[in-house]
Scaffold this motif. Structure first.
Motif, PDB file in Angstrom:
ATOM      1  N   ARG A  61       0.839  -1.198   0.000  1.00 42.01           N
ATOM      2  CA  ARG A  61       0.000   0.000   0.000  1.00 42.01           C
ATOM      3  C   ARG A  61       0.873   1.247   0.000  1.00 42.01           C
ATOM      4  O   ARG A  61       0.854   2.069   0.926  1.00 42.01           O
ATOM      5  N   VAL A  62       1.645   1.396  -1.041  1.00 39.53           N
ATOM      6  CA  VAL A  62       2.514   2.561  -1.199  1.00 39.53           C
ATOM      7  C   VAL A  62       1.676   3.699  -1.767  1.00 39.53           C
ATOM      8  O   VAL A  62       0.933   3.506  -2.739  1.00 39.53           O
ATOM      9  N   PRO A  66      -2.180   1.897  -7.341  1.00 35.52           N
ATOM     10  CA  PRO A  66      -3.531   1.331  -7.380  1.00 35.52           C
ATOM     11  C   PRO A  66      -3.875   0.525  -6.127  1.00 35.52           C
ATOM     12  O   PRO A  66      -5.014   0.574  -5.652  1.00 35.52           O
ATOM     13  N   ALA A  67      -2.891  -0.213  -5.573  1.00 38.63           N
ATOM     14  CA  ALA A  67      -3.145  -1.000  -4.360  1.00 38.63           C
ATOM     15  C   ALA A  67      -3.483  -0.094  -3.188  1.00 38.63           C
ATOM     16  O   ALA A  67      -4.362  -0.397  -2.374  1.00 38.63           O
ATOM     17  N   HIS A  68      -2.795   1.030  -3.098  1.00 33.96           N
ATOM     18  CA  HIS A  68      -3.036   1.994  -2.033  1.00 33.96           C
ATOM     19  C   HIS A  68      -4.444   2.554  -2.131  1.00 33.96           C
ATOM     20  O   HIS A  68      -5.181   2.613  -1.134  1.00 33.96           O
ATOM     21  N   LYS A  69      -4.852   2.975  -3.317  1.00 27.35           N
ATOM     22  CA  LYS A  69      -6.196   3.523  -3.489  1.00 27.35           C
ATOM     23  C   LYS A  69      -7.260   2.488  -3.166  1.00 27.35           C
ATOM     24  O   LYS A  69      -8.250   2.769  -2.463  1.00 27.35           O
ATOM     25  N   SER A 125       2.224   0.974   3.482  1.00 29.38           N
ATOM     26  CA  SER A 125       3.379   0.080   3.642  1.00 29.38           C
ATOM     27  C   SER A 125       4.584   0.685   2.918  1.00 29.38           C
ATOM     28  O   SER A 125       4.442   1.533   2.037  1.00 29.38           O
ATOM     29  N   ARG A 126       5.752   0.247   3.320  1.00 29.06           N
ATOM     30  CA  ARG A 126       6.990   0.909   2.897  1.00 29.06           C
ATOM     31  C   ARG A 126       7.311   0.633   1.429  1.00 29.06           C
ATOM     32  O   ARG A 126       7.114  -0.480   0.934  1.00 29.06           O
ATOM     33  N   PRO A 141       8.906  -2.851  -2.879  1.00 29.32           N
ATOM     34  CA  PRO A 141       8.018  -2.466  -1.777  1.00 29.32           C
ATOM     35  C   PRO A 141       7.744  -3.632  -0.834  1.00 29.32           C
ATOM     36  O   PRO A 141       7.929  -4.798  -1.194  1.00 29.32           O
ATOM     37  N   VAL A 142       7.309  -3.290   0.371  1.00 34.69           N
ATOM     38  CA  VAL A 142       7.086  -4.262   1.448  1.00 34.69           C
ATOM     39  C   VAL A 142       5.598  -4.600   1.539  1.00 34.69           C
ATOM     40  O   VAL A 142       4.752  -3.716   1.423  1.00 34.69           O
TER      41      VAL A 142
END
Length: 330
Positions: A61-62, A66-69, A125-126, A141-142
């Protein structure tokens, strides 16, 4: 941010582990200070585990991905589904690499009640696995199963409980963004900068709360609260700004058989989201955060921060302790 300092030398801690095992919690009447009887709900650790996994399944979730949104939409929808009044903050914040669009998500219960408790965790997430043992992974990314998703998962399960049984106090659940986007290890020239590029979402919220003049009796931050056998020492900023809250939470945990997690050892100072809540907003706020004799765990900021590092028993120890605290407040 998850950096551990002691004026300001990095230290590793020797932790003392209790041999007692956590007792299974039962929903039972508790006597409050005014002798009224309150029934504390039972924390469902399997449900919390599913909320952790749901976040990880979106991918890292950087911010501005798209994953973050998608995950942010999910968190707002879940809080709304659980009966919260949902407010979102969006802000363009200054990261070390440039501007970043951050999104804080707040779910409030019993909004007219002036007696409030603040619960918070970061949901990003980082962007870099800069502590990975393999340098080829440093720019990946993590997943952030423990570092981020675990605290959010506990708070989502608490939100589900709040929907069915309202405590005597109002509750605000704050999911802060852009906590973990600070400079990676290879940006060593920034380490002594006066600018704090970590905890950007909580810095913004503390200066610009979702409600003008917002106050709470106290706040509790959850960060990395899902690992098997995790230990939570008494963090130094928490002891400096809110020792009475530390005592309240640790005593409650130990009284309910979770002393092997909530250890009496004090840690060094950890720059985390509770710091601006204390220093800027003036709300006494503590940090429940994992520390071991090797720091934050060998999977911290690596490709190994995955669901294998999440244990329902640890989620239950944290979540049941928080429910006990919430429902005993008057």
């Amino acid at each position: 941010m998850k950096q551990l300092f002691l004026f300001p030398t990095l230290i590793l801690l020797s932790m003392t582990f209790s041999s007692c095992e956590a007792k299974k919690q039962q929903s039972q009447p508790e006597e409050s200070a005014d002798t009224a009887t309150v029934t504390v709900p039972v924390f469902n650790a399997d449900s919390a585990y599913r909320y952790v996994k749901a976040q990880v399944d979106f991918g890292p979730r950087v911010p501005e991905t798209p994953a973050h949104k998608a995950c942010g939409d999910y968190l707002a929808e879940e809080l709304n589904r659980f009966g919260a009044t949902v407010v979102e903050q969006t802000a363009e914040l200054q990261a070390f690499y440039g501007k970043v669009n951050a999104r804080n998500i707040i779910g409030s219960y019993d909004v007219e009640n002036p007696n409030r408790i603040l619960l918070l965790a970061h949901w990003d997430s980082r962007a870099w696995s800069d502590h990975d043992s393999n340098p080829e992974n440093w720019r990946k990314p993590v997943d952030g199963a423990n570092d981020g998703a675990s605290g959010v998962g506990v708070l989502l399960e608490i939100a589900r409980q709040l929907q069915t049984q309202q405590p005597a106090v109002g509750i605000d659940i704050l999911f802060v963004d852009a906590e973990d986007q600070g400079e990676p290890r290879w940006e060593s020239n920034l380490r002594n900068s006066s600018q704090n590029y970590w905890c950007l979402g909580s810095q913004y919220w503390a200066a610009n709360p979702h409600e003008a003049g917002y106050k709470a009796r106290f706040g509790i931050l959850l960060d990395m609260v899902g690992a098997p056998g995790a230990t939570f020492p008494r963090e130094a900023y928490s002891m400096q700004f809110a020792p009475h809250v530390v005592e309240k939470v640790w005593n409650e945990a130990q009284a309910n058989g979770f002393g092997q997690h909530f250890v009496s050892k004090q840690s060094g100072y950890i720059t985390d989201d509770h710091v601006p809540v204390n220093q800027v907003r003036g709300i006494p706020c503590i940090d429940i955060i994992q520390l071991t004799e090797n720091g934050f765990g060998n999977y911290w900021h690596t490709q190994n921060d995955t669901m294998e590092n999440i244990a329902p028993a640890t989620l239950r120890a944290v979540g049941q302790t928080l429910l006990n605290i919430i429902y005993k407040e008057y």
